[in-house]
Design a protein around this motif. Structure first.
Motif, PDB file in Angstrom:
ATOM      1  N   SER A 381       0.845  -1.186   0.000  1.00 50.60           N
ATOM      2  CA  SER A 381       0.000   0.000   0.000  1.00 50.60           C
ATOM      3  C   SER A 381       0.885   1.242   0.000  1.00 50.60           C
ATOM      4  O   SER A 381       2.040   1.208   0.440  1.00 50.60           O
ATOM      5  CB  SER A 381      -0.904   0.016   1.239  1.00 50.60           C
ATOM      6  OG  SER A 381      -1.557   1.262   1.374  1.00 50.60           O
ATOM      7  N   ARG A 382       0.334   2.321  -0.477  1.00 48.42           N
ATOM      8  CA  ARG A 382       1.051   3.595  -0.431  1.00 48.42           C
ATOM      9  C   ARG A 382       0.669   4.400   0.814  1.00 48.42           C
ATOM     10  O   ARG A 382       1.165   5.505   1.018  1.00 48.42           O
ATOM     11  CB  ARG A 382       0.731   4.412  -1.686  1.00 48.42           C
ATOM     12  CG  ARG A 382       1.212   3.761  -2.985  1.00 48.42           C
ATOM     13  CD  ARG A 382       0.827   4.592  -4.209  1.00 48.42           C
ATOM     14  NE  ARG A 382       1.380   5.941  -4.142  1.00 48.42           N
ATOM     15  CZ  ARG A 382       2.612   6.260  -4.542  1.00 48.42           C
ATOM     16  NH1 ARG A 382       3.423   5.326  -5.012  1.00 48.42           N
ATOM     17  NH2 ARG A 382       3.039   7.520  -4.461  1.00 48.42           N
ATOM     18  N   GLU A 383      -0.184   3.826   1.643  1.00 50.94           N
ATOM     19  CA  GLU A 383      -0.673   4.555   2.804  1.00 50.94           C
ATOM     20  C   GLU A 383       0.395   4.658   3.896  1.00 50.94           C
ATOM     21  O   GLU A 383       0.946   3.645   4.341  1.00 50.94           O
ATOM     22  CB  GLU A 383      -1.919   3.870   3.384  1.00 50.94           C
ATOM     23  CG  GLU A 383      -2.518   4.623   4.568  1.00 50.94           C
ATOM     24  CD  GLU A 383      -3.718   3.910   5.179  1.00 50.94           C
ATOM     25  OE1 GLU A 383      -4.392   4.523   6.026  1.00 50.94           O
ATOM     26  OE2 GLU A 383      -3.979   2.748   4.796  1.00 50.94           O
ATOM     27  N   ARG A 384       0.664   5.880   4.352  1.00 48.84           N
ATOM     28  CA  ARG A 384       1.559   6.085   5.480  1.00 48.84           C
ATOM     29  C   ARG A 384       0.768   5.905   6.771  1.00 48.84           C
ATOM     30  O   ARG A 384      -0.388   6.336   6.878  1.00 48.84           O
ATOM     31  CB  ARG A 384       2.178   7.482   5.453  1.00 48.84           C
ATOM     32  CG  ARG A 384       3.141   7.716   4.314  1.00 48.84           C
ATOM     33  CD  ARG A 384       3.706   9.122   4.383  1.00 48.84           C
ATOM     34  NE  ARG A 384       4.697   9.252   5.436  1.00 48.84           N
ATOM     35  CZ  ARG A 384       5.083  10.414   5.984  1.00 48.84           C
ATOM     36  NH1 ARG A 384       4.516  11.538   5.591  1.00 48.84           N
ATOM     37  NH2 ARG A 384       6.010  10.451   6.911  1.00 48.84           N
ATOM     38  N   VAL A 385       1.412   5.280   7.731  1.00 47.92           N
ATOM     39  CA  VAL A 385       0.718   4.981   8.984  1.00 47.92           C
ATOM     40  C   VAL A 385       1.634   5.265  10.166  1.00 47.92           C
ATOM     41  O   VAL A 385       2.863   5.235  10.059  1.00 47.92           O
ATOM     42  CB  VAL A 385       0.258   3.514   9.042  1.00 47.92           C
ATOM     43  CG1 VAL A 385      -0.737   3.199   7.933  1.00 47.92           C
ATOM     44  CG2 VAL A 385       1.448   2.557   8.990  1.00 47.92           C
ATOM     45  N   PHE A 386       1.010   5.549  11.297  1.00 46.14           N
ATOM     46  CA  PHE A 386       1.698   5.517  12.573  1.00 46.14           C
ATOM     47  C   PHE A 386       1.701   4.065  13.057  1.00 46.14           C
ATOM     48  O   PHE A 386       0.658   3.393  13.025  1.00 46.14           O
ATOM     49  CB  PHE A 386       0.986   6.361  13.621  1.00 46.14           C
ATOM     50  CG  PHE A 386       1.166   7.848  13.467  1.00 46.14           C
ATOM     51  CD1 PHE A 386       2.427   8.428  13.594  1.00 46.14           C
ATOM     52  CD2 PHE A 386       0.084   8.671  13.227  1.00 46.14           C
ATOM     53  CE1 PHE A 386       2.591   9.790  13.463  1.00 46.14           C
ATOM     54  CE2 PHE A 386       0.232  10.036  13.104  1.00 46.14           C
ATOM     55  CZ  PHE A 386       1.501  10.602  13.219  1.00 46.14           C
ATOM     56  N   VAL A 387       2.839   3.597  13.512  1.00 46.35           N
ATOM     57  CA  VAL A 387       2.933   2.284  14.153  1.00 46.35           C
ATOM     58  C   VAL A 387       2.839   2.526  15.657  1.00 46.35           C
ATOM     59  O   VAL A 387       3.694   3.192  16.252  1.00 46.35           O
ATOM     60  CB  VAL A 387       4.258   1.583  13.810  1.00 46.35           C
ATOM     61  CG1 VAL A 387       4.294   0.195  14.441  1.00 46.35           C
ATOM     62  CG2 VAL A 387       4.440   1.497  12.301  1.00 46.35           C
ATOM     63  N   LEU A 388       1.787   2.014  16.269  1.00 42.82           N
ATOM     64  CA  LEU A 388       1.483   2.273  17.675  1.00 42.82           C
ATOM     65  C   LEU A 388       1.470   0.965  18.460  1.00 42.82           C
ATOM     66  O   LEU A 388       1.300  -0.124  17.890  1.00 42.82           O
ATOM     67  CB  LEU A 388       0.125   2.969  17.806  1.00 42.82           C
ATOM     68  CG  LEU A 388      -0.058   4.244  16.973  1.00 42.82           C
ATOM     69  CD1 LEU A 388      -1.517   4.684  16.994  1.00 42.82           C
ATOM     70  CD2 LEU A 388       0.831   5.357  17.492  1.00 42.82           C
ATOM     71  N   ARG A 389       1.629   1.093  19.778  1.00 42.29           N
ATOM     72  CA  ARG A 389       1.659  -0.112  20.616  1.00 42.29           C
ATOM     73  C   ARG A 389       1.274   0.274  22.045  1.00 42.29           C
ATOM     74  O   ARG A 389       1.600   1.360  22.520  1.00 42.29           O
ATOM     75  CB  ARG A 389       3.063  -0.718  20.581  1.00 42.29           C
ATOM     76  CG  ARG A 389       3.291  -1.943  21.444  1.00 42.29           C
ATOM     77  CD  ARG A 389       4.645  -2.588  21.093  1.00 42.29           C
ATOM     78  NE  ARG A 389       5.722  -1.602  21.127  1.00 42.29           N
ATOM     79  CZ  ARG A 389       6.509  -1.366  22.191  1.00 42.29           C
ATOM     80  NH1 ARG A 389       6.315  -2.057  23.302  1.00 42.29           N
ATOM     81  NH2 ARG A 389       7.469  -0.463  22.134  1.00 42.29           N
ATOM     82  N   PHE A 390       0.568  -0.623  22.726  1.00 41.83           N
ATOM     83  CA  PHE A 390       0.210  -0.415  24.126  1.00 41.83           C
ATOM     84  C   PHE A 390       1.357  -0.848  25.028  1.00 41.83           C
ATOM     85  O   PHE A 390       1.767  -2.016  25.015  1.00 41.83           O
ATOM     86  CB  PHE A 390      -1.041  -1.209  24.503  1.00 41.83           C
ATOM     87  CG  PHE A 390      -2.332  -0.550  24.134  1.00 41.83           C
ATOM     88  CD1 PHE A 390      -2.824   0.512  24.873  1.00 41.83           C
ATOM     89  CD2 PHE A 390      -3.060  -0.985  23.036  1.00 41.83           C
ATOM     90  CE1 PHE A 390      -4.021   1.128  24.533  1.00 41.83           C
ATOM     91  CE2 PHE A 390      -4.251  -0.382  22.682  1.00 41.83           C
ATOM     92  CZ  PHE A 390      -4.736   0.677  23.434  1.00 41.83           C
ATOM     93  N   LEU A 391       1.860   0.087  25.826  1.00 35.18           N
ATOM     94  CA  LEU A 391       2.814  -0.258  26.877  1.00 35.18           C
ATOM     95  C   LEU A 391       2.090  -0.682  28.146  1.00 35.18           C
ATOM     96  O   LEU A 391       2.611  -1.484  28.927  1.00 35.18           O
ATOM     97  CB  LEU A 391       3.708   0.954  27.185  1.00 35.18           C
ATOM     98  CG  LEU A 391       4.610   1.437  26.042  1.00 35.18           C
ATOM     99  CD1 LEU A 391       5.308   2.724  26.440  1.00 35.18           C
ATOM    100  CD2 LEU A 391       5.628   0.374  25.677  1.00 35.18           C
ATOM    101  N   GLN A 392       0.937  -0.128  28.372  1.00 33.19           N
ATOM    102  CA  GLN A 392       0.038  -0.513  29.450  1.00 33.19           C
ATOM    103  C   GLN A 392      -1.369  -0.364  28.910  1.00 33.19           C
ATOM    104  O   GLN A 392      -1.603   0.380  27.949  1.00 33.19           O
ATOM    105  CB  GLN A 392       0.217   0.377  30.675  1.00 33.19           C
ATOM    106  CG  GLN A 392       1.114  -0.181  31.763  1.00 33.19           C
ATOM    107  CD  GLN A 392       0.466  -1.341  32.503  1.00 33.19           C
ATOM    108  OE1 GLN A 392      -0.485  -1.966  32.033  1.00 33.19           O
ATOM    109  NE2 GLN A 392       0.998  -1.657  33.670  1.00 33.19           N
ATOM    110  N   ALA A 393      -2.315  -1.080  29.529  1.00 34.63           N
ATOM    111  CA  ALA A 393      -3.680  -1.028  29.010  1.00 34.63           C
ATOM    112  C   ALA A 393      -4.673  -1.427  30.083  1.00 34.63           C
ATOM    113  O   ALA A 393      -4.347  -2.166  31.016  1.00 34.63           O
ATOM    114  CB  ALA A 393      -3.830  -1.943  27.795  1.00 34.63           C
ATOM    115  N   ARG A 394      -5.891  -0.928  29.922  1.00 34.99           N
ATOM    116  CA  ARG A 394      -6.954  -1.325  30.848  1.00 34.99           C
ATOM    117  C   ARG A 394      -7.200  -2.832  30.761  1.00 34.99           C
ATOM    118  O   ARG A 394      -7.473  -3.480  31.764  1.00 34.99           O
ATOM    119  CB  ARG A 394      -8.241  -0.567  30.519  1.00 34.99           C
ATOM    120  CG  ARG A 394      -8.167   0.922  30.783  1.00 34.99           C
ATOM    121  CD  ARG A 394      -9.518   1.585  30.589  1.00 34.99           C
ATOM    122  NE  ARG A 394      -9.402   3.023  30.741  1.00 34.99           N
ATOM    123  CZ  ARG A 394      -9.421   3.657  31.908  1.00 34.99           C
ATOM    124  NH1 ARG A 394      -9.572   2.965  33.023  1.00 34.99           N
ATOM    125  NH2 ARG A 394      -9.303   4.966  31.955  1.00 34.99           N
TER     126      ARG A 394
END
Length: 453
Positions: A381-394
């Protein structure tokens, strides 16, 4: 300026009457007075000594501690300047109260989602967002030696008591912990718990050591005292008593972490600060450093590189670069997520692995603590994305799980992002977060009590 062990708060009219401010224009000083009517500001002689007065108003410590034009929306600022100049206290109070309500005083569901119940009743001054950790707000520690202009806990310091989180009864905390063996960490927060006298702090802390809470492994104290009033650790009986209290925590077999709030390397320069650091470290406590990325104060990569390097040299642990929370004067201080990731990457690349203990840029958002790991393109894909991740979560099942958001150069918070690839919702929006957090009984391997030496 000569320094003294005698603490004296400087705020309100006295702060804004500093002779050094005479070089600023009348319009600027009027704007500062209007801003100070809405948001709390406090300094002390040590903090004022950190300011390079020849560089005002651009000096970062001045930006950190004094009201600034632009912190309020232009129309709000104009209205408040008029009310201040007119001398109409009732109208001013009404306007300030309305502004407080619009400023998102408790972001990320702090009151709606984080306050737990015990025996069918909510516990004021306690938050339980993540399974292993609870936050405790001791009532006598809900102020600071000085206030940060961007502070997301500004509701703790304003006149509206209903906005404040606090509890004077540590027995409620002990009772809650007895019923929640999944909790391994307690974070004393505020305000600044180290603003309390040592005897008061001990009244909140020592019951945790004597209650047979074998599952309680770590105690954290969130504080800016090392930067804003290092004499807290040096001041005669009070300082000595605080260090002995730290030693009692460690002697109980628990880890003690001082979560030091540091946002600029200048805060670590004074010799008195380094003496205070050495005394804390001699107790066996670990000092972990965290702070937000904020425009006008530390939004340059070289500032963060210098800060993390200096922390390592002083035996402190770089821990978190936060995204400033979406509350209070956020627009004046906010930095886009794209810029935050760029600054974090440039700064960390200049340092050895010893400083790369730091995590970030991280948002303490409603579903959890989300880190921006990078910017990329989806495969095929040509779509740019943020790569995100949970360090902590509910929900503990979310921790460590990567996900993608469509790249947005202007976004500065999680709720401004949309899922990548045309998905209608993020995965964590498709089912509610667990509240209270999942108990240890549901884990495959329940936490074991700390070993006793």
């Amino acid at each position: 300026m000569s320094q003294t062990l005698h603490y004296r708060a400087i705020h309100g009219d006295e702060l804004l009457a500093r002779p050094e401010l005479g070089r600023l224009s009348p319009a600027t000083r009027a704007s500062m007075r209007a801003t100070a009517a809405v948001l709390p500001f406090r300094a002390n002689p040590h903090v004022l000594s950190l300011i390079d007065w020849d560089a005002v108003p651009d000096d970062p410590i001045f930006q950190l501690t004094f009201p600034q034009p632009g912190m309020l929306a232009p129309e709000d600022e104009r209205r408040l300047v008029h009310l201040v100049e007119q001398g109409d206290p009732p109208a001013l109070r009404a306007e300030v109260a309305a502004l407080h309500r619009r400023m998102n005083p408790h972001p990320a569901g702090q009151l709606e989602l984080n306050v737990p119940t015990h025996c069918g009743r909510p516990i004021a001054g306690l938050q339980h967002k993540y399974r292993e950790t609870v936050l405790w707000f001791p009532a006598q520690g809900q102020t600071c030696h000085a206030y940060c202009s961007f502070c997301f806990r500004w509701p703790q310091f304003v006149a509206h008591g209903q906005l404040r989180q606090a509890n004077a009864d540590p027995g409620q905390l002990v009772a809650y912990l007895r019923d929640h063996p999944e909790v391994s960490d307690v974070l004393f927060t505020g305000g600044d718990p180290l603003f309390m006298r040592t005897a008061l702090l001990a009244r909140h802390l020592e019951p945790l050591l004597d209650a047979g809470l074998e599952h309680l492994r770590s105690i954290r104290i969130g504080s800016k005292a090392l930067a804003f009033w290092p004499y807290r650790f040096l001041d005669g009986d009070e300082g000595d008593g605080l260090l002995r209290l730290f030693e009692r925590v460690i002697a109980s077999g628990r880890h003690l972490a001082l979560m030091a709030h540091v946002v600029h390397p200048r805060e670590l320069e004074p010799e008195v600060t380094r003496r205070a650091l050495a005394r804390v470290q001699a107790t066996g406590a670990t000092i972990r450093c965290q702070g937000p990325l904020v425009r006008h104060i530390n939004d340059r990569a070289e500032v963060w590189a210098e800060l993390w390097q200096r922390e390592v040299e002083l035996g402190m642990v770089p821990y978190y670069m936060f995204i400033a929370r979406d509350t209070g004067p956020r627009r004046y201080f906010e930095v886009s997520l794209a810029r935050a990731h760029e600054l974090f990457t440039i700064a960390s690349a200049q340092l050895s692995g010893l400083a790369r203990t730091v995590r970030g840029p991280s948002m303490s958002a409603t579903p959890g603590k989300v880190v921006v790991d990078g910017v990329a393109r989806l495969p095929g894909s040509r779509e740019r994305v943020f790569v995100l991740r949970f360090l902590q979560a509910r929900d503990p099942d979310w921790i460590g799980r990567p996900f993608f958001a469509a790249f947005d150069a202007g976004a500065s918070w999680l709720d401004q992002l949309r899922p990548a690839g045309g998905e209608p919702r993020f995965f964590f929006e498709r089912r509610p977060a667990l509240h209270p957090p999942r108990p240890a009984a549901l884990l495959k391997e329940p936490p074991r009590p700390p070993a006793r030496l």
